[in-house]
Scaffold this motif. Structure first.
Motif, PDB file in Angstrom:
ATOM      1  N   ILE A 127       0.847  -1.184   0.000  1.00  0.00           N
ATOM      2  CA  ILE A 127       0.000   0.000   0.000  1.00  0.00           C
ATOM      3  C   ILE A 127       0.886   1.239   0.000  1.00  0.00           C
ATOM      4  O   ILE A 127       1.939   1.267   0.628  1.00  0.00           O
ATOM      5  CB  ILE A 127      -0.930   0.016   1.238  1.00  0.00           C
ATOM      6  N   ARG A 128       0.438   2.245  -0.693  1.00  0.00           N
ATOM      7  CA  ARG A 128       1.050   3.564  -0.667  1.00  0.00           C
ATOM      8  C   ARG A 128      -0.049   4.559  -0.992  1.00  0.00           C
ATOM      9  O   ARG A 128      -1.098   4.178  -1.524  1.00  0.00           O
ATOM     10  CB  ARG A 128       2.182   3.665  -1.691  1.00  0.00           C
ATOM     11  N   VAL A 129       0.185   5.809  -0.708  1.00  0.00           N
ATOM     12  CA  VAL A 129      -0.797   6.830  -1.045  1.00  0.00           C
ATOM     13  C   VAL A 129      -0.997   6.855  -2.560  1.00  0.00           C
ATOM     14  O   VAL A 129      -0.032   6.891  -3.322  1.00  0.00           O
ATOM     15  CB  VAL A 129      -0.339   8.211  -0.538  1.00  0.00           C
ATOM     16  N   GLY A 130      -2.240   6.773  -2.970  1.00  0.00           N
ATOM     17  CA  GLY A 130      -2.560   6.734  -4.393  1.00  0.00           C
ATOM     18  C   GLY A 130      -2.736   5.340  -4.951  1.00  0.00           C
ATOM     19  O   GLY A 130      -3.185   5.185  -6.091  1.00  0.00           O
ATOM     20  N   ALA A 131      -2.408   4.319  -4.167  1.00  0.00           N
ATOM     21  CA  ALA A 131      -2.555   2.940  -4.636  1.00  0.00           C
ATOM     22  C   ALA A 131      -4.022   2.563  -4.756  1.00  0.00           C
ATOM     23  O   ALA A 131      -4.880   3.095  -4.043  1.00  0.00           O
ATOM     24  CB  ALA A 131      -1.850   1.974  -3.689  1.00  0.00           C
ATOM     25  N   ARG A 132      -4.306   1.644  -5.648  1.00  0.00           N
ATOM     26  CA  ARG A 132      -5.664   1.157  -5.878  1.00  0.00           C
ATOM     27  C   ARG A 132      -5.707  -0.359  -5.701  1.00  0.00           C
ATOM     28  O   ARG A 132      -4.788  -1.061  -6.124  1.00  0.00           O
ATOM     29  CB  ARG A 132      -6.124   1.489  -7.302  1.00  0.00           C
TER      30      ARG A 132
END
Length: 256
Positions: A127-132
């Motif tokens: 997971i990271r910011v912007g992940a989908r």
């Protein structure tokens, strides 16, 4: 076979869509190939976007997403604005658990992560910011999907359910049961669906009118998961963010 000409906006968007988390820096040739455009067209559009600030070009000639897009993204009510409101409660949840804490919103059939707090000893996550990720494969996704209209849930369950581990929910009947359990308990528990060593506990966040606006979760090592101890902390965080967004549970039916 007749080929439908692409409009100018479509071509501009294709250039921007060529960039993703796996391809944050692209050469002009890369942009041309990934956008499906001629090299001449890609060069013209990349130049216009660079001049406007949507793209930036480094000393090696590679293009990157520009700050102008970040400025626009900051105006999105489900992006940085929501993150700023939620951040104090996410930090409280992190201090209570010292595990991965996440905030996500729904975009179509996927969740998009808009904040993520992690400690050095927390379990590794993709997971990271912007992940989908697909809604059915994550705790935040299940918390969001469970509160969508029945027609949306029915269509989702009838569609392909991608598997990432042997434990990912891919059976429509099992998914429907899981969603009913989320509505009953107010929390979603997702075990080993994305990686086989992680478990997440998530709860929905409501906006001022009571609609589900986001979901918050904590992700812990599956082997050491103490779900009964995590549930109150996650629900408290979700309730706090909801109140900060203007939700008044005493005026609403059901539990967030």
């Amino acid at each position: 076979m007749t080929t439908v000409a692409r409009s100018a906006p479509d071509r501009l968007l294709a250039v921007l869509a060529a960039f993703d988390h796996g391809h944050p820096a692209l050469s002009l040739t890369d942009i041309s190939r990934r956008a499906g455009l001629s090299l001449t067209t890609a060069h013209r559009l990349a130049g216009a976007l660079t001049e406007w600030g949507a793209l930036e070009r480094d000393a090696d000639g590679l293009y990157h997403v520009g700050l102008r897009l970040w400025e626009l993204a900051a105006l999105a009510p489900r992006g940085l604005a929501l993150r700023q409101i939620a951040l104090p409660y996410l930090e409280d949840l992190y201090e209570a658990t010292h595990e991965n804490v996440q905030l996500a919103v729904r975009d179509g059939t996927e969740v998009v992560y808009i904040e993520w707090l992690s400690g050095r000893s927390a379990v590794g996550v993709h997971i990271r910011v912007g992940a989908r990720w697909p809604l059915h494969a994550t705790g935040v996704g299940l918390a969001l999907l469970a509160h969508e209209p029945p027609a949306f849930q029915q269509d989702y369950c009838a569609g392909p359910l991608a598997a990432f581990t042997p434990y990912t929910i891919t059976d429509p009947a099992r998914l429907r049961r899981s969603l009913a359990e989320v509505r009953r308990t107010g929390v979603a528990v997702s075990s080993r669906q994305v990686t086989d060593d992680a478990l997440s506990v998530a709860s929905a966040v409501r906006g001022a009118t009571g609609q589900v606006a986001a979901a918050v979760s904590v992700v812990v090592p599956q082997a050491d998961a103490q779900v009964p101890a995590l549930v109150p902390a996650v629900r408290l965080a979700a309730r706090g963010i909801s109140r900060a967004l203007g939700w008044h549970p005493e005026r609403s039916v059901g539990d967030g």
